[in-house]
Structure formats: structure tokens, C-alpha cells
Enzyme design. Structure first.
Site, PDB file in Angstrom:
ATOM      1  N   VAL A 191      -4.783  -6.045  -1.063  1.00 33.10           N
ATOM      2  CA  VAL A 191      -3.478  -5.464  -1.168  1.00 33.10           C
ATOM      3  C   VAL A 191      -3.236  -4.167  -1.972  1.00 33.10           C
ATOM      4  O   VAL A 191      -2.397  -3.347  -1.665  1.00 33.10           O
ATOM      5  CB  VAL A 191      -2.249  -6.771  -1.746  1.00 33.10           C
ATOM      6  CG1 VAL A 191      -0.889  -5.973  -2.108  1.00 33.10           C
ATOM      7  CG2 VAL A 191      -2.320  -7.745  -1.001  1.00 33.10           C
ATOM      8  N   VAL A 234      -4.418  -1.319   0.187  1.00 34.53           N
ATOM      9  CA  VAL A 234      -3.208  -1.127   1.300  1.00 34.53           C
ATOM     10  C   VAL A 234      -1.948  -0.428   0.395  1.00 34.53           C
ATOM     11  O   VAL A 234      -1.562   0.752   0.863  1.00 34.53           O
ATOM     12  CB  VAL A 234      -2.705  -2.486   1.851  1.00 34.53           C
ATOM     13  CG1 VAL A 234      -1.507  -2.112   2.608  1.00 34.53           C
ATOM     14  CG2 VAL A 234      -3.885  -3.029   2.630  1.00 34.53           C
ATOM     15  N   HIS A 235      -1.756  -0.754  -0.686  1.00 34.25           N
ATOM     16  CA  HIS A 235      -0.656   0.105  -1.582  1.00 34.25           C
ATOM     17  C   HIS A 235      -1.103   1.335  -1.885  1.00 34.25           C
ATOM     18  O   HIS A 235      -0.503   2.118  -1.773  1.00 34.25           O
ATOM     19  CB  HIS A 235      -0.484  -0.877  -2.833  1.00 34.25           C
ATOM     20  CG  HIS A 235       0.503  -0.484  -3.813  1.00 34.25           C
ATOM     21  ND1 HIS A 235       1.797  -0.496  -3.358  1.00 34.25           N
ATOM     22  CD2 HIS A 235       0.358  -0.011  -5.084  1.00 34.25           C
ATOM     23  CE1 HIS A 235       2.562   0.075  -4.590  1.00 34.25           C
ATOM     24  NE2 HIS A 235       1.744   0.346  -5.526  1.00 34.25           N
ATOM     25  N   ALA A 236      -2.460   1.563  -2.165  1.00 37.34           N
ATOM     26  CA  ALA A 236      -2.952   2.861  -2.545  1.00 37.34           C
ATOM     27  C   ALA A 236      -2.741   3.845  -1.191  1.00 37.34           C
ATOM     28  O   ALA A 236      -2.346   4.792  -1.342  1.00 37.34           O
ATOM     29  CB  ALA A 236      -4.404   2.899  -2.956  1.00 37.34           C
TER      30      ALA A 236
END
Length: 110
Positions: free
Chosen positions: A72, A75-77
Site C-alpha cells: 500500500v 501504491v500511495h507513493a
């Protein structure tokens, strides 16, 4: 901290700095401080280049057959990177619009 997490936080840091500087550039342009706006855009591009290089390194390592843990945080990055790229494009357009506006409506008259 895993290597993937470390890389992710590097992406978040550089992309976040780029996005912040793009927003600050818009604020400077709103005040007709175009020298400051263009300087901030230059800095935003440098931060974005660092973030993009991190992403490129990830892609190249995967192409060499190395695996990267996709979690996660990564993905957030990636979301941060995408938003920073979009904000830079928008900031450049806003600066252009404010430059045009400054020729039509001097600061004293707004």
C-alpha cells in the site's frame, strides 16, 4: 524498514516537495511575482526529477528480474508522483494565465 518502504518514502518526499513548490508557484503568480513563481517551478522540476528517477530505478530493477514488494505504501507513493506531475503541469499553465492577466489588469487594479 524494508527497501521497498524506504524507496516509497523517498518517492513521497520528493513528489510531495515538488507538489508543494508547484502550489507555492501558483500563489506567487497570483501576486504577480513571476520571478519567484518561475524559481519555484524550477525547484519543483528538480524534486520531480528525483522522484521520477526513483521510479525509473524501480522499473529497471524489475526489468532485470529483481522483484519489488508492492504494498500500500508503494501504491500511495506512486499516487503522490502522479499528482505532483499533474500539479506541475497545472502550475505552469496558471503562471502563463496570470502573466497574461497581468498585462491586462495591473496589480493595483485587481
Amino acid at each position: 524498514m524494508t527497501e521497498s518502504t524506504e524507496v516509497s518514502f523517498g518517492l513521497i518526499l520528493n513528489a510531495g516537495n515538488s507538489k508543494s513548490k508547484s502550489l507555492m508557484a501558483i500563489e506567487a503568480a497570483r501576486d504577480y511575482d513571476f520571478e519567484e513563481a518561475h524559481q519555484l517551478i524550477k525547484e519543483a522540476k528538480e524534486d520531480l526529477k528525483k522522484a521520477h528517477q526513483t521510479q525509473t530505478d524501480l522499473i529497471q530493477s524489475q526489468a532485470r528480474g529483481e522483484t519489488t514488494e508492492v504494498d500500500v505504501i508503494l501504491v500511495h507513493a506512486q499516487d503522490h508522483l502522479t499528482m505532483a506531475m499533474m500539479m506541475l503541469d497545472q502550475a505552469q499553465e496558471f503562471i502563463h494565465v496570470y502573466e497574461l492577466l497581468s498585462k491586462l489588469l495591473p496589480k493595483e487594479e485587481r
